[in-house]
Design an enzyme around this catalytic site. Sequence first.
Site, PDB file in Angstrom:
ATOM      1  N   LYS A  24      43.056  30.475  23.728  1.00 19.57           N
ATOM      2  CA  LYS A  24      42.528  30.329  24.968  1.00 19.57           C
ATOM      3  C   LYS A  24      40.983  30.693  24.898  1.00 19.57           C
ATOM      4  O   LYS A  24      40.781  31.813  24.461  1.00 19.57           O
ATOM      5  CB  LYS A  24      43.170  30.694  26.308  1.00 19.57           C
ATOM      6  CG  LYS A  24      44.348  30.081  26.283  1.00 19.57           C
ATOM      7  CD  LYS A  24      44.887  30.688  27.659  1.00 19.57           C
ATOM      8  CE  LYS A  24      46.374  30.217  28.237  1.00 19.57           C
ATOM      9  NZ  LYS A  24      46.791  30.947  29.404  1.00 19.57           N
TER      10      LYS A  24
ATOM     11  N   HIS B  11      50.047  37.457  40.650  1.00 22.18           N
ATOM     12  CA  HIS B  11      50.237  38.519  39.688  1.00 22.18           C
ATOM     13  C   HIS B  11      50.330  39.758  40.359  1.00 22.18           C
ATOM     14  O   HIS B  11      51.328  40.722  40.037  1.00 22.18           O
ATOM     15  CB  HIS B  11      48.970  38.651  38.723  1.00 22.18           C
ATOM     16  CG  HIS B  11      48.661  37.391  37.715  1.00 22.18           C
ATOM     17  ND1 HIS B  11      47.461  37.104  37.717  1.00 22.18           N
ATOM     18  CD2 HIS B  11      49.213  36.995  36.864  1.00 22.18           C
ATOM     19  CE1 HIS B  11      47.513  36.145  36.759  1.00 22.18           C
ATOM     20  NE2 HIS B  11      48.615  35.881  36.421  1.00 22.18           N
TER      21      HIS B  11
ATOM     22  N   SER C 100      45.716  31.020  37.451  1.00 25.19           N
ATOM     23  CA  SER C 100      44.288  31.395  37.193  1.00 25.19           C
ATOM     24  C   SER C 100      43.510  30.307  36.783  1.00 25.19           C
ATOM     25  O   SER C 100      42.365  30.075  37.281  1.00 25.19           O
ATOM     26  CB  SER C 100      44.430  32.490  35.935  1.00 25.19           C
ATOM     27  OG  SER C 100      45.024  33.493  36.149  1.00 25.19           O
TER      28      SER C 100
ATOM     29  N   ARG D 161      57.282  30.245  38.371  1.00 20.83           N
ATOM     30  CA  ARG D 161      56.505  29.812  39.425  1.00 20.83           C
ATOM     31  C   ARG D 161      57.352  28.753  39.634  1.00 20.83           C
ATOM     32  O   ARG D 161      57.939  28.438  41.089  1.00 20.83           O
ATOM     33  CB  ARG D 161      55.185  29.492  39.318  1.00 20.83           C
ATOM     34  CG  ARG D 161      54.139  30.778  39.584  1.00 20.83           C
ATOM     35  CD  ARG D 161      52.805  30.380  38.953  1.00 20.83           C
ATOM     36  NE  ARG D 161      52.891  29.674  37.719  1.00 20.83           N
ATOM     37  CZ  ARG D 161      51.847  29.645  36.899  1.00 20.83           C
ATOM     38  NH1 ARG D 161      50.613  29.839  37.425  1.00 20.83           N
ATOM     39  NH2 ARG D 161      51.903  29.363  35.617  1.00 20.83           N
TER      40      ARG D 161
HETATM   41  O1  PNS Z   1      49.497  34.327  31.106  1.00 20.01           O
HETATM   42  P1  PNS Z   1      49.811  33.762  29.944  1.00 20.01           P
HETATM   43  O2  PNS Z   1      48.588  33.048  29.130  1.00 20.01           O
HETATM   44  O3  PNS Z   1      50.668  32.590  30.346  1.00 20.01           O
HETATM   45  O4  PNS Z   1      50.390  34.786  28.991  1.00 20.01           O
HETATM   46  C1  PNS Z   1      50.930  34.291  27.740  1.00 20.01           C
HETATM   47  C2  PNS Z   1      51.392  35.686  26.826  1.00 20.01           C
HETATM   48  C3  PNS Z   1      49.963  36.640  26.648  1.00 20.01           C
HETATM   49  C4  PNS Z   1      52.505  36.663  27.268  1.00 20.01           C
HETATM   50  C5  PNS Z   1      51.745  35.005  25.408  1.00 20.01           C
HETATM   51  O5  PNS Z   1      50.678  34.284  24.996  1.00 20.01           O
HETATM   52  C6  PNS Z   1      51.643  36.269  24.482  1.00 20.01           C
HETATM   53  O6  PNS Z   1      52.762  37.155  24.441  1.00 20.01           O
HETATM   54  N1  PNS Z   1      50.790  36.331  23.442  1.00 20.01           N
HETATM   55  C7  PNS Z   1      50.622  37.238  22.604  1.00 20.01           C
HETATM   56  C8  PNS Z   1      50.963  36.651  21.109  1.00 20.01           C
HETATM   57  C9  PNS Z   1      52.433  36.852  20.793  1.00 20.01           C
HETATM   58  O7  PNS Z   1      53.112  37.486  20.881  1.00 20.01           O
HETATM   59  N2  PNS Z   1      52.863  35.267  20.609  1.00 20.01           N
HETATM   60  C10 PNS Z   1      54.295  35.090  20.192  1.00 20.01           C
HETATM   61  C11 PNS Z   1      55.129  34.940  21.444  1.00 20.01           C
HETATM   62  S1  PNS Z   1      56.700  34.393  21.158  1.00 20.01           S
END
Ligand code: PNS
Length: 161
Positions: A41, A17, A130, A92
């Site tokens: 999660k 990150h 993570s 990644r």
């Molecule tokens: O580090 P991660 O868990 O891969 O991040 C995922 C994240 C937090 C970017 C994604 O789950 C997110 O944007 N969550 C907020 C809710 C949202 O906007 N959902 C619709 C996505 S199209």
Amino acid sequence: MRLAIYPGSFDPITNGHLNLVERSLHIADRLIIAIAHNVKKTSLFSVEERIDLISQSIPEAHRDRVSVDAFDGLLMDFVKDQEAHMVVRGLRAISDFEYEFQMAHMNKRLYGDCETIFMMTGEEHFYVSSNLVREIARFDGNLSGLVPPHVELALKDKYSS
Ligand code: PNS
């Protein structure tokens, strides 16, 4: 002023990150690292702990350009609230692609004025996640080079209590 949002769970922040944070500052003037309260999660670290771990990880030289925040709900609503038009995400491996592709398109549909910019994760970090870091910590494995030292300590603390 180009403002970028770097969203994620950051549970916890890794050197992968941080590599992305560093490189994002080449294309953005300011960066907000945005922690999502992800209902799907269960997290190891609370949002407050994650804010603290991330804040401590930002090099002194970048502190005036990088801030840390958290949001509930949709990322695109947070992006609009911040009056930002750019989201950065790391890729990644091919396995990340499908999920990221879907999310970027859905986000574009929700807010057409925002672009998602993908960066390939640095080659020394492409296998770092993570999830794996938490698993290694749980079994007391060697975390050096994967996370900053204060994150390593925080992980040890979590799993020893
Ligand atoms: O580090 P991660 O868990 O891969 O991040 C995922 C994240 C937090 C970017 C994604 O789950 C997110 O944007 N969550 C907020 C809710 C949202 O906007 N959902 C619709 C996505 S199209």
